[in-house]
Scaffold this motif. Structure first.
Motif, PDB file in Angstrom:
ATOM      1  N   GLN A 108      15.918  10.210  -8.716  1.00 14.39           N
ATOM      2  CA  GLN A 108      15.224   8.923  -8.614  1.00 14.39           C
ATOM      3  C   GLN A 108      15.331   8.140  -9.926  1.00 14.39           C
ATOM      4  O   GLN A 108      15.482   6.913  -9.911  1.00 14.39           O
ATOM      5  N   HIS A 109      15.232   8.838 -11.037  1.00 13.54           N
ATOM      6  CA  HIS A 109      15.358   8.171 -12.341  1.00 13.54           C
ATOM      7  C   HIS A 109      16.754   7.576 -12.509  1.00 13.54           C
ATOM      8  O   HIS A 109      16.909   6.438 -12.982  1.00 13.54           O
ATOM      9  N   ARG A 110      17.788   8.319 -12.087  1.00 17.85           N
ATOM     10  CA  ARG A 110      19.156   7.795 -12.190  1.00 17.85           C
ATOM     11  C   ARG A 110      19.347   6.589 -11.288  1.00 17.85           C
ATOM     12  O   ARG A 110      19.973   5.588 -11.680  1.00 17.85           O
ATOM     13  N   GLU A 111      18.825   6.669 -10.065  1.00 17.85           N
ATOM     14  CA  GLU A 111      18.987   5.537  -9.167  1.00 17.85           C
ATOM     15  C   GLU A 111      18.250   4.297  -9.683  1.00 17.85           C
ATOM     16  O   GLU A 111      18.721   3.164  -9.526  1.00 17.85           O
ATOM     17  N   THR A 112      17.100   4.493 -10.309  1.00 20.08           N
ATOM     18  CA  THR A 112      16.369   3.353 -10.878  1.00 20.08           C
ATOM     19  C   THR A 112      17.180   2.679 -11.997  1.00 20.08           C
ATOM     20  O   THR A 112      17.236   1.444 -12.092  1.00 20.08           O
ATOM     21  N   LYS A 113      17.814   3.486 -12.844  1.00 16.75           N
ATOM     22  CA  LYS A 113      18.646   2.913 -13.915  1.00 16.75           C
ATOM     23  C   LYS A 113      19.836   2.162 -13.342  1.00 16.75           C
ATOM     24  O   LYS A 113      20.189   1.067 -13.811  1.00 16.75           O
ATOM     25  N   MET A 114      20.467   2.739 -12.315  1.00 13.53           N
ATOM     26  CA  MET A 114      21.628   2.079 -11.719  1.00 13.53           C
ATOM     27  C   MET A 114      21.214   0.769 -11.052  1.00 13.53           C
ATOM     28  O   MET A 114      21.932  -0.251 -11.159  1.00 13.53           O
ATOM     29  N   GLU A 115      20.091   0.733 -10.380  1.00 12.50           N
ATOM     30  CA  GLU A 115      19.628  -0.520  -9.779  1.00 12.50           C
ATOM     31  C   GLU A 115      19.317  -1.561 -10.852  1.00 12.50           C
ATOM     32  O   GLU A 115      19.603  -2.759 -10.678  1.00 12.50           O
ATOM     33  N   HIS A 116      18.723  -1.109 -11.963  1.00 15.58           N
ATOM     34  CA  HIS A 116      18.402  -2.052 -13.047  1.00 15.58           C
ATOM     35  C   HIS A 116      19.681  -2.631 -13.655  1.00 15.58           C
ATOM     36  O   HIS A 116      19.766  -3.858 -13.916  1.00 15.58           O
ATOM     37  N   LEU A 117      20.695  -1.793 -13.852  1.00 18.54           N
ATOM     38  CA  LEU A 117      21.961  -2.293 -14.384  1.00 18.54           C
ATOM     39  C   LEU A 117      22.633  -3.243 -13.409  1.00 18.54           C
ATOM     40  O   LEU A 117      23.232  -4.267 -13.809  1.00 18.54           O
ATOM     41  N   ALA A 118      22.573  -2.939 -12.130  1.00 17.03           N
ATOM     42  CA  ALA A 118      23.172  -3.828 -11.136  1.00 17.03           C
ATOM     43  C   ALA A 118      22.477  -5.182 -11.127  1.00 17.03           C
ATOM     44  O   ALA A 118      23.136  -6.232 -11.008  1.00 17.03           O
ATOM     45  N   GLN A 119      21.153  -5.208 -11.279  1.00 17.54           N
ATOM     46  CA  GLN A 119      20.442  -6.489 -11.333  1.00 17.54           C
ATOM     47  C   GLN A 119      20.814  -7.274 -12.598  1.00 17.54           C
ATOM     48  O   GLN A 119      20.950  -8.510 -12.543  1.00 17.54           O
ATOM     49  N   LEU A 120      20.981  -6.566 -13.727  1.00 10.30           N
ATOM     50  CA  LEU A 120      21.382  -7.258 -14.956  1.00 10.30           C
ATOM     51  C   LEU A 120      22.772  -7.862 -14.822  1.00 10.30           C
ATOM     52  O   LEU A 120      23.023  -9.002 -15.260  1.00 10.30           O
ATOM     53  N   LYS A 132       0.819  -1.205   0.000  1.00 15.64           N
ATOM     54  CA  LYS A 132       0.000   0.000   0.000  1.00 15.64           C
ATOM     55  C   LYS A 132       0.854   1.257   0.000  1.00 15.64           C
ATOM     56  O   LYS A 132       0.565   2.232  -0.708  1.00 15.64           O
ATOM     57  N   LYS A 133       1.938   1.228   0.760  1.00 17.15           N
ATOM     58  CA  LYS A 133       2.834   2.367   0.796  1.00 17.15           C
ATOM     59  C   LYS A 133       3.572   2.524  -0.528  1.00 17.15           C
ATOM     60  O   LYS A 133       3.820   3.652  -0.981  1.00 17.15           O
ATOM     61  N   ALA A 134       3.937   1.409  -1.154  1.00 17.75           N
ATOM     62  CA  ALA A 134       4.645   1.483  -2.432  1.00 17.75           C
ATOM     63  C   ALA A 134       3.754   2.063  -3.525  1.00 17.75           C
ATOM     64  O   ALA A 134       4.240   2.769  -4.419  1.00 17.75           O
ATOM     65  N   ARG A 135       2.437   1.785  -3.488  1.00 18.04           N
ATOM     66  CA  ARG A 135       1.539   2.336  -4.493  1.00 18.04           C
ATOM     67  C   ARG A 135       1.398   3.854  -4.351  1.00 18.04           C
ATOM     68  O   ARG A 135       1.159   4.565  -5.334  1.00 18.04           O
ATOM     69  N   LYS A 136       1.514   4.336  -3.104  1.00 20.96           N
ATOM     70  CA  LYS A 136       1.354   5.770  -2.884  1.00 20.96           C
ATOM     71  C   LYS A 136       2.598   6.560  -3.268  1.00 20.96           C
ATOM     72  O   LYS A 136       2.509   7.769  -3.511  1.00 20.96           O
ATOM     73  N   GLU A 137       3.747   5.938  -3.277  1.00 24.40           N
ATOM     74  CA  GLU A 137       4.976   6.650  -3.588  1.00 24.40           C
ATOM     75  C   GLU A 137       5.035   7.010  -5.070  1.00 24.40           C
ATOM     76  O   GLU A 137       4.573   6.260  -5.925  1.00 24.40           O
ATOM     77  N   LEU A 138       5.589   8.148  -5.367  1.00 22.43           N
ATOM     78  CA  LEU A 138       5.764   8.588  -6.745  1.00 22.43           C
ATOM     79  C   LEU A 138       7.107   8.075  -7.262  1.00 22.43           C
ATOM     80  O   LEU A 138       8.164   8.428  -6.731  1.00 22.43           O
ATOM     81  N   LEU A 139       7.064   7.230  -8.302  1.00 24.66           N
ATOM     82  CA  LEU A 139       8.269   6.644  -8.865  1.00 24.66           C
ATOM     83  C   LEU A 139       8.829   7.559  -9.941  1.00 24.66           C
ATOM     84  O   LEU A 139       8.100   8.075 -10.795  1.00 24.66           O
ATOM     85  N   ASN A 140      10.158   7.729  -9.919  1.00 29.44           N
ATOM     86  CA  ASN A 140      10.864   8.514 -10.938  1.00 29.44           C
ATOM     87  C   ASN A 140      10.292   9.926 -11.049  1.00 29.44           C
ATOM     88  O   ASN A 140      10.153  10.481 -12.145  1.00 29.44           O
ATOM     89  N   PHE A 141       9.929  10.495  -9.928  1.00 32.56           N
ATOM     90  CA  PHE A 141       9.394  11.859  -9.953  1.00 32.56           C
ATOM     91  C   PHE A 141      10.524  12.879 -10.097  1.00 32.56           C
ATOM     92  O   PHE A 141      10.387  13.853 -10.826  1.00 32.56           O
ATOM     93  N   TYR A 142      11.649  12.604  -9.422  1.00 32.89           N
ATOM     94  CA  TYR A 142      12.797  13.496  -9.513  1.00 32.89           C
ATOM     95  C   TYR A 142      13.861  12.865 -10.419  1.00 32.89           C
ATOM     96  O   TYR A 142      13.851  11.661 -10.694  1.00 32.89           O
ATOM     97  N   ALA A 143      14.788  13.699 -10.870  1.00 32.50           N
ATOM     98  CA  ALA A 143      15.839  13.209 -11.780  1.00 32.50           C
ATOM     99  C   ALA A 143      16.750  12.224 -11.065  1.00 32.50           C
ATOM    100  O   ALA A 143      17.187  11.222 -11.647  1.00 32.50           O
TER     101      ALA A 143
END
Length: 284
Positions: free
Chosen positions: A249-261, A236-247
């Motif tokens: 956050q977008h960079r951190e999402t890309k870095m996490e995705h690359l680390a998982q790959l 429920k808390k995750a649905r309320k959070e705004l994803l990639n709202f700030y720049a």
């Protein structure tokens, strides 16, 4: 009236103008000040058949009482000139049907009562003898409010006195609050006892009153139930959070995705190496 014609208004009576059935009594703040203020007085009467708590024949109704003339000083002014005064009560406006305010009871509070807004008021002045009221109706005046024997504070002295009077005694406040809480706890205990006595007893129509205390206590949750509740709150808390709202956050999402790959690529390499080591050559 013809244009340009002048008329002359002559003064037909001596003294200040006053409302009908009232008599004007001049008062001065001090002997040094020549400016006068007027009190308008008359005998307090009510209509026939109307009840009144003010005694007839001994009550003087006073209008236009200034804010710098308290009840004690007003009683002193009329008692010196007319006779002993029994009571004096100030009101913001006239109310002939209202009885005199009763003294404070055990439930009333002097600390939490709102103070009236200062201004011109009316007074009900009760003499001990009827002859005193007749003398008050014939007072020539002027009456002096502030004298050497009975000074009235003004200016900064009055402000300081009012501010000091507005600050309550901490010990008296503590006693008042403790007394109120004791009465409140006693009242709550009586209500709880009455609710317990009425619980489960049907009324005349057969209905049973259900109180909050009559409910069955809830069972404690198990560990699995607590985990499910926590997981639900997390989603429920995750649905309320705004994803990639700030720049960032977008960079951190890309870095996490690359680390998982990269992690998945290393796991695949280890799996392939293990499969090659386990493979055996079988020509036949």
């Amino acid at each position: 009236m013809a244009a340009g014609k002048k008329t002359r208004v002559e003064k037909t009576q001596a003294g200040p103008l006053s409302p009908p059935e009232y008599r004007a009594i001049p008062i001065q703040f001090s002997p040094e000040r020549a400016a006068s203020h007027f009190l308008y007085v008359k005998e307090h009467r009510v209509r026939p058949g109307t009840g009144s708590a003010w005694p007839p024949g001994r009550t003087l109704f006073v209008l236009n009482v200034p804010p710098y003339c308290p009840e004690e000083r007003l009683a002193q002014l009329f008692s010196d000139c007319c006779g002993p005064v029994q009571t004096v009560k100030l009101h913001p406006k006239p109310d002939l049907s209202q009885p005199p305010p009763e003294p404070l009871t055990a439930t009333a509070s002097e600390l939490f009562c709102p103070k009236p807004v200062p201004g011109f008021q009316v007074a009900y002045l009760v003499f001990k003898k009827p002859a005193s009221m007749q003398k008050a109706m014939a007072l020539p005046g002027p009456l002096i409010i502030s004298t050497e024997s009975h000074p009235v504070k003004t200016g900064i002295e009055k402000w300081i006195a009012d501010y000091t009077a507005s600050l309550g005694d901490p010990e008296a406040l503590r006693v008042e609050v403790d007394k109120f809480m004791e009465e409140y706890d006693k009242k709550v205990a009586q209500e709880d006892a009455r609710a317990e006595a009425e619980e489960g007893v049907p009324d005349e129509e057969g209905w049973v009153k259900v109180t909050r205390k009559g409910r069955r206590p809830g069972l404690p949750r198990s560990e699995a139930a607590n985990l499910r509740v926590l997981e639900k709150e997390k989603r429920k808390k995750a649905r309320k959070e705004l994803l990639n709202f700030y720049a960032w956050q977008h960079r951190e999402t890309k870095m996490e995705h690359l680390a998982q790959l990269r992690k998945k690529f290393e796991e695949d390499k280890q799996r392939i190496a293990l499969m090659r080591a386990q493979r055996k050559f079988r020509p036949y």
